[in-house]
Design an enzyme around this catalytic site. Structure first.
Site: not given
Ligand code: SAH
Length: 229
Positions: A78
């Site tokens: 993000s």
């Molecule tokens: N907080 C992260 C944002 C990554 S984008 C950062 O700082 O980089 C969102 C992330 O959520 C992705 O890696 C995706 O694989 C994960 N995600 C999506 N659905 C999910 C779920 N049901 N359980 C765990 N992770 C999930």
């Protein structure tokens, strides 16, 4: 990964040079203040965590711009403003001790939280992303971060309840399991909405009378998906 040694990151690498230097980071802080981030602890943490070490080297020079960046596997880290805003919201009612993050991704948001709360529990559904984040935490010396490879839409039952929960992927509706694993007086921050449509950042808080929901601002996140790979 069993037994594989992780080379610690040098202070020079953490400090960065050129487009990753402290000067560049200070410019980002200015931008975050302009956009309305006021929590000094959050700002200080955003200035100290080396965001350039959470993205591919080729993107390092862009890592202190206020933009989202790709982290592989179709996922994104993000933009700093959103990370700061969600963190500020989570901390606004006091200092949570045990925090659950759903969506470890690059591990950047996890690292920010780990400076500000006692224990961070972070769940990721894509194994290669989790493995990479785990290496970063080890190299940077973080030791209050606990990771799980699972579908975080179900929370982390064995570690519940949590003082605060942050979801960094957009849910179509607020997952019941997360609300159930939130401690009374706890706060849940998450984007809600369909992919490609308008999503809204929501703050849910729990008290004796029930759950209060507040819609805050429009955001854009990758979707919260079921299952794990
Ligand atoms: N907080 C992260 C944002 C990554 S984008 C950062 O700082 O980089 C969102 C992330 O959520 C992705 O890696 C995706 O694989 C994960 N995600 C999506 N659905 C999910 C779920 N049901 N359980 C765990 N992770 C999930």
């Amino acid at each position: 990964m069993g037994g594989e040694s992780v080379r610690a990151v040098t202070p020079q690498q953490i400090q960065g040079i050129g487009m990753t230097s402290q000067r560049t980071r200070n410019r980002l802080l200015l931008r975050l203040r302009e956009r309305g981030i006021t929590d000094e602890k959050v700002l200080k943490t955003m200035a100290s965590v080396p965001r350039h070490l959470f993205v591919d080297e080729a993107l390092a020079s862009r890592s202190y711009e206020d933009t989202a960046l790709p982290i592989g596997n179709g996922q994104t880290l993000s933009q700093p403003y959103v990370v700061a805003r969600m963190t500020e919201l989570l901390l606004a009612a006091g200092s949570p001790q045990r925090v659950l993050e759903v969506g470890t991704g690059s591990g950047y948001q996890t690292a920010i939280l780990s400076h500000l709360v006692e224990e961070v529990f972070s769940v990721e559904r894509i194994e290669p992303l989790l493995a990479q984040a785990r290496l970063r935490f080890k190299a940077l010396g973080y030791c209050n971060i606990h990771l799980a490879h699972a579908d975080g839409g179900w929370g982390w039952l064995e570690e519940a309840p949590f003082d605060a929960i942050m979801v960094t992927a957009a849910a179509e509706t607020v997952p019941d399991a997360l609300l159930e694993q939130l401690r009374p007086q706890g706060r849940l921050v998450l984007p809600v909405g369909k992919q490609g449509r308008e999503q809204v950042l929501m703050l849910l808080s729990k008290d004796a009378k029930g759950v209060h929901r507040q819609a805050l601002e429009s955001v854009r996140f990758v979707p919260l998906l079921e299952g794990f790979i």
